[in-house]
Design a protein around this motif. Structure first.
Motif, short mmCIF file in Angstrom:
data_model
loop_
_atom_site.label_atom_id
_atom_site.label_comp_id
_atom_site.label_asym_id
_atom_site.label_seq_id
_atom_site.Cartn_x
_atom_site.Cartn_y
_atom_site.Cartn_z
N ALA A 158 0.82 -1.23 0.00
CA ALA A 158 0.00 0.00 0.00
C ALA A 158 0.84 1.27 0.00
O ALA A 158 0.57 2.19 -0.79
CB ALA A 158 -0.98 0.00 1.17
N PRO A 159 1.88 1.39 0.84
CA PRO A 159 2.66 2.64 0.83
C PRO A 159 3.34 2.89 -0.52
O PRO A 159 3.38 4.03 -1.00
CB PRO A 159 3.70 2.43 1.93
N GLN A 160 3.85 1.83 -1.13
CA GLN A 160 4.52 1.99 -2.42
C GLN A 160 3.52 2.38 -3.51
O GLN A 160 3.81 3.23 -4.35
CB GLN A 160 5.24 0.70 -2.82
N LEU A 161 2.33 1.77 -3.49
CA LEU A 161 1.32 2.13 -4.48
C LEU A 161 0.92 3.59 -4.33
O LEU A 161 0.86 4.33 -5.32
CB LEU A 161 0.09 1.22 -4.35
N ALA A 162 0.67 4.02 -3.11
CA ALA A 162 0.29 5.42 -2.89
C ALA A 162 1.38 6.37 -3.38
O ALA A 162 1.09 7.37 -4.04
CB ALA A 162 -0.01 5.65 -1.41
N ARG A 163 2.61 6.04 -3.09
CA ARG A 163 3.72 6.91 -3.52
C ARG A 163 3.82 6.96 -5.05
O ARG A 163 4.01 8.02 -5.63
CB ARG A 163 5.04 6.43 -2.92
N ILE A 164 3.70 5.81 -5.69
CA ILE A 164 3.75 5.77 -7.15
C ILE A 164 2.64 6.61 -7.75
O ILE A 164 2.86 7.40 -8.68
CB ILE A 164 3.68 4.31 -7.66
N LEU A 165 1.41 6.49 -7.22
CA LEU A 165 0.28 7.26 -7.75
C LEU A 165 0.44 8.75 -7.49
O LEU A 165 0.14 9.57 -8.37
CB LEU A 165 -1.03 6.75 -7.16
N GLU A 166 0.90 9.11 -6.30
CA GLU A 166 1.10 10.53 -5.99
C GLU A 166 2.15 11.15 -6.91
O GLU A 166 1.97 12.27 -7.41
CB GLU A 166 1.49 10.70 -4.52
N GLU A 167 3.23 10.44 -7.11
CA GLU A 167 4.28 10.95 -8.00
C GLU A 167 3.80 11.02 -9.45
O GLU A 167 4.10 11.99 -10.15
CB GLU A 167 5.54 10.10 -7.89
#
Length: 112
Positions: free
Chosen positions: A19-28
């Motif tokens: 979840a943290p990696q997915l959120a970071r990828i989407l935010e970026e």
């Protein structure tokens, strides 16, 4: 985002890891950036090829409001997790992320 071919295998224990990696990828991505630190080369290439159209669409949905783990599957290339991502603008989409090796993912994309 692009994704390697998924082969469905029995679900693993139902606990999300990415979840943290997915959120970071989407935010970026909403800011117009593809994260080389989290993307395997083929995924990074695909992201860079799509980012000009993808960034405005993601940005228009607003900030991420929540990321909810739905399921995990084992594939020949590694674990793939599915999440429901709710955006501040009210839209929710299912996203997949997985096939991680050395901290980089080969699969990230919408699942509907």
């Amino acid at each position: 985002m692009a994704s390697a071919g998924l082969l469905a295998f029995p679900a693993l224990a139902q606990e999300g890891r990415y979840a943290p990696q997915l959120a970071r990828i989407l935010e970026e991505a909403a800011s117009g950036n593809c994260l080389a630190a989290l993307m395997a080369p083929p995924l990074l290439d695909a992201c860079n090829g799509q980012i000009q159209g993808m960034a405005p669409a993601l940005a228009a949905m607003g900030a991420i409001k929540s990321v909810t783990f739905l399921s995990a599957q084992d594939t020949a290339e590694g674990r793939v997790e599915t999440y429901r991502v709710e955006f501040a603008g009210g839209q929710s989409l299912n996203w997949v992320i997985g096939q991680e090796r050395d901290g980089k993912f080969s699969t990230v994309g919408t699942a509907g």
